[in-house]
Write a protein that holds these residues in place. Structure first.
Motif, PDB file in Angstrom:
ATOM      1  N   SER A   1       0.851  -1.194   0.000  1.00 53.71           N
ATOM      2  CA  SER A   1       0.000   0.000   0.000  1.00 53.71           C
ATOM      3  C   SER A   1       0.890   1.249   0.000  1.00 53.71           C
ATOM      4  O   SER A   1       1.789   1.381   0.833  1.00 53.71           O
ATOM      5  CB  SER A   1      -0.912   0.013   1.230  1.00 53.71           C
ATOM      6  N   ILE A   2       0.614   2.117  -0.932  1.00 54.31           N
ATOM      7  CA  ILE A   2       1.374   3.363  -1.072  1.00 54.31           C
ATOM      8  C   ILE A   2       0.391   4.520  -0.942  1.00 54.31           C
ATOM      9  O   ILE A   2      -0.555   4.641  -1.726  1.00 54.31           O
ATOM     10  CB  ILE A   2       2.091   3.427  -2.429  1.00 54.31           C
TER      11      ILE A   2
ATOM     12  N   ALA B   1       6.959  10.244   1.015  1.00 55.09           N
ATOM     13  CA  ALA B   1       6.100   9.047   0.980  1.00 55.09           C
ATOM     14  C   ALA B   1       6.964   7.832   0.657  1.00 55.09           C
ATOM     15  O   ALA B   1       7.606   7.776  -0.392  1.00 55.09           O
ATOM     16  CB  ALA B   1       4.998   9.227  -0.068  1.00 55.09           C
ATOM     17  N   HIS B   2       6.992   6.871   1.549  1.00 52.46           N
ATOM     18  CA  HIS B   2       7.822   5.683   1.352  1.00 52.46           C
ATOM     19  C   HIS B   2       6.995   4.428   1.605  1.00 52.46           C
ATOM     20  O   HIS B   2       5.935   4.474   2.246  1.00 52.46           O
ATOM     21  CB  HIS B   2       9.031   5.712   2.292  1.00 52.46           C
ATOM     22  N   PHE B   3       7.495   3.328   1.111  1.00 50.67           N
ATOM     23  CA  PHE B   3       6.825   2.036   1.283  1.00 50.67           C
ATOM     24  C   PHE B   3       7.880   0.941   1.221  1.00 50.67           C
ATOM     25  O   PHE B   3       8.998   1.141   0.718  1.00 50.67           O
ATOM     26  CB  PHE B   3       5.757   1.820   0.212  1.00 50.67           C
ATOM     27  N   SER B   4       7.531  -0.232   1.742  1.00 50.78           N
ATOM     28  CA  SER B   4       8.434  -1.392   1.742  1.00 50.78           C
ATOM     29  C   SER B   4       7.966  -2.387   0.700  1.00 50.78           C
ATOM     30  O   SER B   4       6.777  -2.725   0.620  1.00 50.78           O
ATOM     31  CB  SER B   4       8.457  -2.056   3.126  1.00 50.78           C
TER      32      SER B   4
ATOM     33  N   ILE C   1       5.896   3.311 -10.601  1.00 47.03           N
ATOM     34  CA  ILE C   1       6.121   2.703  -9.286  1.00 47.03           C
ATOM     35  C   ILE C   1       6.563   1.248  -9.428  1.00 47.03           C
ATOM     36  O   ILE C   1       7.435   0.762  -8.687  1.00 47.03           O
ATOM     37  CB  ILE C   1       4.830   2.822  -8.442  1.00 47.03           C
ATOM     38  N   LEU C   2       5.990   0.533 -10.372  1.00 47.85           N
ATOM     39  CA  LEU C   2       6.409  -0.860 -10.583  1.00 47.85           C
ATOM     40  C   LEU C   2       7.872  -0.939 -11.012  1.00 47.85           C
ATOM     41  O   LEU C   2       8.591  -1.869 -10.634  1.00 47.85           O
ATOM     42  CB  LEU C   2       5.516  -1.516 -11.636  1.00 47.85           C
ATOM     43  N   LEU C   3       8.314   0.052 -11.777  1.00 42.32           N
ATOM     44  CA  LEU C   3       9.720   0.062 -12.192  1.00 42.32           C
ATOM     45  C   LEU C   3      10.657   0.364 -11.034  1.00 42.32           C
ATOM     46  O   LEU C   3      11.848   0.040 -11.102  1.00 42.32           O
ATOM     47  CB  LEU C   3       9.925   1.079 -13.312  1.00 42.32           C
ATOM     48  N   LEU C   4      10.135   1.001  -9.986  1.00 42.44           N
ATOM     49  CA  LEU C   4      10.980   1.270  -8.821  1.00 42.44           C
ATOM     50  C   LEU C   4      11.292   0.002  -8.034  1.00 42.44           C
ATOM     51  O   LEU C   4      12.355  -0.097  -7.404  1.00 42.44           O
ATOM     52  CB  LEU C   4      10.294   2.285  -7.888  1.00 42.44           C
ATOM     53  N   MET C   5      10.420  -0.979  -8.064  1.00 33.40           N
ATOM     54  CA  MET C   5      10.577  -2.193  -7.250  1.00 33.40           C
ATOM     55  C   MET C   5      11.432  -3.221  -7.995  1.00 33.40           C
ATOM     56  O   MET C   5      11.175  -3.544  -9.165  1.00 33.40           O
ATOM     57  CB  MET C   5       9.207  -2.778  -6.903  1.00 33.40           C
ATOM     58  N   SER C   6      12.409  -3.710  -7.318  1.00 32.04           N
ATOM     59  CA  SER C   6      13.339  -4.680  -7.927  1.00 32.04           C
ATOM     60  C   SER C   6      12.615  -5.965  -8.285  1.00 32.04           C
ATOM     61  O   SER C   6      12.895  -6.593  -9.321  1.00 32.04           O
ATOM     62  CB  SER C   6      14.489  -4.972  -6.963  1.00 32.04           C
ATOM     63  N   ALA C   7      11.674  -6.382  -7.450  1.00 34.25           N
ATOM     64  CA  ALA C   7      10.971  -7.638  -7.701  1.00 34.25           C
ATOM     65  C   ALA C   7      10.139  -7.570  -8.971  1.00 34.25           C
ATOM     66  O   ALA C   7      10.005  -8.556  -9.708  1.00 34.25           O
ATOM     67  CB  ALA C   7      10.083  -7.982  -6.507  1.00 34.25           C
TER      68      ALA C   7
ATOM     69  N   GLU D   1      12.947  -4.018   0.673  1.00 29.39           N
ATOM     70  CA  GLU D   1      13.599  -2.739   0.389  1.00 29.39           C
ATOM     71  C   GLU D   1      12.620  -1.600   0.637  1.00 29.39           C
ATOM     72  O   GLU D   1      11.414  -1.750   0.471  1.00 29.39           O
ATOM     73  CB  GLU D   1      14.098  -2.700  -1.054  1.00 29.39           C
ATOM     74  N   THR D   2      13.166  -0.478   1.065  1.00 26.74           N
ATOM     75  CA  THR D   2      12.353   0.721   1.316  1.00 26.74           C
ATOM     76  C   THR D   2      12.541   1.683   0.150  1.00 26.74           C
ATOM     77  O   THR D   2      13.660   2.075  -0.174  1.00 26.74           O
ATOM     78  CB  THR D   2      12.752   1.398   2.636  1.00 26.74           C
ATOM     79  N   LEU D   3      11.430   2.063  -0.433  1.00 27.50           N
ATOM     80  CA  LEU D   3      11.459   2.933  -1.603  1.00 27.50           C
ATOM     81  C   LEU D   3      10.699   4.230  -1.305  1.00 27.50           C
ATOM     82  O   LEU D   3       9.774   4.254  -0.487  1.00 27.50           O
ATOM     83  CB  LEU D   3      10.834   2.230  -2.807  1.00 27.50           C
TER      84      LEU D   3
END
Length: 283
Positions: A40-41, A52-55, A149-155, A65-67
């Motif tokens: 949830s962001i 604004a950050h999320f894990s 946002i999806l591109l920010l997440m490594s997974a 990871e915290t983004l």
């Protein structure tokens, strides 16, 4: 009257649709080992997105990871909200003064003049703040785009993992705030003419413009006639007077100029009724 009714309402709507906004994005991440994570962001006014950050899971056991989101859009939106609040307060004050303190409002024409100047200022502020907020909103939408946002997440960058967007932010309220901002601008700009009429300045201007040509001609004609009379009175008296007639004997005197002595024709010593005199030069 429309200004008095709609200005506070539009200002409140512009503030409410923008100042109370809170957006949320839901993303589901399913790793190769079938472990699912719902992320949830959240972000809200004043849109300092860098805070604004999320894990997000790394799909490497329990590691995460915290983004952070990117962008700081606080200045433009706070300027827009400030203009909305000030416009609302001034509209309420103007409404109270207009209905309950009409005599003070009209005293020495200060109230209408101040209202006219404030209307000009708020029209400019609404235009500038609405344009700035519209541009800022476009940046906020880009920064919170779910694909970014999806591109920010490594997974999610790994092809073996599955990422799915469950909820996207709703932009209806923010879009409405921009629309209300421009509506306020048109409302205040349209009231400029009516505020100007309240000052009474247009009446004096129209009166001056309507009488200037005729008065200029009249004043010029009066000035010319006066000048001619003043200069010609002595000149005419020196050069000539109309002929004088002796009503009893029929004698008359001819005009005289200042070039010689006058010659009077008529019976000497007879009672005459003097009329206009005409003198001639004795050559």
């Amino acid at each position: 009257m429309c200004m008095v009714i709609f200005a506070p309402l539009c200002a409140v709507l512009a503030f409410a649709t923008c100042g109370g906004y809170s957006g949320q994005i839901m993303v589901k991440v399913e790793c190769l080992d079938k472990i699912q994570n719902n992320i949830s962001i959240s972000f809200n006014y004043p849109f300092r997105l860098q805070q604004a950050h999320f894990s997000a899971p790394l799909c490497e056991g329990t590691r995460k990871e915290t983004l952070f989101l990117e962008g700081d859009y606080a200045s433009s939106v706070q300027f827009f909200v400030t203009v909305s609040v000030l416009a609302f307060l001034y509209s309420l004050l103007a409404t109270i003064v207009y209905f309950f303190y009409q005599n003070k409002y009209r005293e020495k024409n200060r109230g209408p003049v101040v209202d006219f100047l404030v209307t000009l200022v708020f029209s400019s502020l609404w235009l500038v703040s609405s344009i700035a907020w519209a541009k800022t909103l476009s940046g906020v939408k880009t920064a919170t785009d779910v694909h970014q946002i999806l591109l920010l997440m490594s997974a999610c960058r790994a092809p073996e993992n599955l990422c799915e967007v469950l909820q996207e932010p709703i932009w209806t309220n923010l879009n409405m705030s921009v629309a209300f901002g421009f509506l306020n601008f048109f409302l205040w700009a349209g009231n400029i003419w009516f505020a100007y009429k309240e000052t009474g300045l247009h009446k004096s201007t129209q009166r001056h413009l309507s009488r200037t040509p005729s008065e200029k001609r009249g004043s010029f004609r009066q000035y010319s006639q006066t000048s001619f009379d003043q200069s010609g009175s002595g000149f005419g008296q020196r050069l000539y007077n109309q002929a004088s007639f002796d009503l009893s004997s029929g004698g008359f005197s001819l005009p005289q100029t200042n070039l010689g002595l006058p010659i009077l024709y008529g019976q000497v010593g007879s009672p005459t009724s003097r009329g206009p005199l005409i003198f001639v030069n004795e050559m």
